[in-house]
Scaffold this active site. Structure first.
Site, PDB file in Angstrom:
ATOM      1  N   CYS A  88      56.452  92.858  84.660  1.00  0.00           N
ATOM      2  CA  CYS A  88      56.218  93.469  85.976  1.00  0.00           C
ATOM      3  C   CYS A  88      54.749  93.292  86.293  1.00  0.00           C
ATOM      4  CB  CYS A  88      56.605  94.948  85.952  1.00  0.00           C
ATOM      5  SG  CYS A  88      56.305  95.784  87.522  1.00  0.00           S
ATOM      6  N   CYS A 228      56.360  94.104  94.740  1.00  0.00           N
ATOM      7  CA  CYS A 228      56.790  93.531  93.460  1.00  0.00           C
ATOM      8  C   CYS A 228      55.766  92.478  93.090  1.00  0.00           C
ATOM      9  CB  CYS A 228      58.181  92.915  93.575  1.00  0.00           C
ATOM     10  SG  CYS A 228      58.715  92.024  92.085  1.00  0.00           S
TER      11      CYS A 228
END
Length: 288
Positions: A88, A228
């Site tokens: 991530c 994101c």
């Protein structure tokens, strides 16, 4: 008191992509899917797009994370639905901010730290108030048809691997982008074997070697998020490909703020942006 052995937590975000973070240096409080879902629940828990445990490599109980050099801080990252994730880009920056603000590491301006993830070691560099992470090499793949609410016609999407699987779809206008309903996961044809994050992108102008795009994203295991990190990288790389590699720096505007993506001379993608810890607390035992 803490709930189910969960130590005191922090809440952090990177451009609105938010996480619950806990320190467990010796691996004494491993996470479970049930605990993650409970913590990440926005009505009955703390709330977040994911949960991150800070633990030393060798003590994580995860074969991939424990393969990192002894003493390396490992990012044990879980999606909000209790599934594991490889990487991530926003999360690793927030993770490093958590380590520094918790007094677990010292990171002066310009210094770097290597973090163990399920996608290997990731180098994070402090750049003033911002943090940059070397996402590493990337891979452009084939094309899938993407269907989602708000689009009358299926659109082609480009597979991009940036540690996580992504499918990037180009749209014609900001009105089209705003008209999407991403409450449900977009349908992919062919289906992605392990699922994929899907980014919808409106390319902007390229000037002086810098490109600009706007993006929305549906993350697998989470839903639509305000940002994101690896998705911003994937969106920039796809747009770069479509433009004939016209720029190596991209400004990516997401609903939660702005990120920068740079391609270095090795072909590695770097993600730069803010990372903030917004509060700390502890979970309480449920009432009898």
């Amino acid at each position: 008191m803490t709930h189910h052995g969960i130590p005191p937590f922090s809440k952090g975000h990177g451009t609105g992509n938010d996480f619950v973070l806990v320190a467990d240096a010796d691996g004494a409080a491993p996470l479970s899917a049930e605990t993650v879902r409970s913590l990440a629940d926005r009505r009955f828990g703390v709330g977040g797009d994911g949960v991150i445990r800070a633990v030393r490599a060798g003590s994580t109980g995860d074969e991939v994370l424990d393969a990192a050099p002894t003493g390396t801080w490992a990012m044990d990252y879980w999606n909000a639905d209790g599934s594991l994730s490889e990487m991530c880009g926003n999360g690793v920056r927030v993770f490093v901010r958590f380590l520094t603000e918790s007094g677990l590491v010292d990171l002066p301006d310009g210094a770097a730290i290597d973090i163990a993830t399920r996608d290997g070691l990731k180098r994070v560099v402090r750049r003033g108030d911002l943090l940059s992470v070397d996402i590493g090499p990337f891979e452009l793949g084939g094309t899938r048809l993407v269907a989602t609410d708000g689009l009358e016609v299926d659109r082609p999407g480009l597979d991009v691997a940036t540690g996580n699987p992504h499918v990037v779809v180009a749209l014609a206008s900001e009105a089209e982008l705003a008209g999407l309903d991403l409450h449900r996961a977009p349908a992919l044809e062919p289906v992605a074997e392990h699922g994929a994050n899907v980014e919808f992108v409106v390319p902007g102008a390229i000037a002086d070697g810098v490109g600009a795009i706007r993006m929305r994203v549906h993350e697998r295991g989470v839903g639509e998020t305000l940002s994101c990190g690896t998705g911003a990288v994937a969106a920039a790389l796809a747009t770069r490909h479509w433009s004939g590699d016209a720029a190596d720096r991209w400004i990516v505007d997401v609903p939660g703020g702005r990120l920068e993506v740079d391609i270095d001379e090795r072909g590695h993608a770097w993600l730069t942006g803010p990372a903030e810890i917004v509060f700390r607390g502890e979970t309480l035992s449920p009432a009898p």
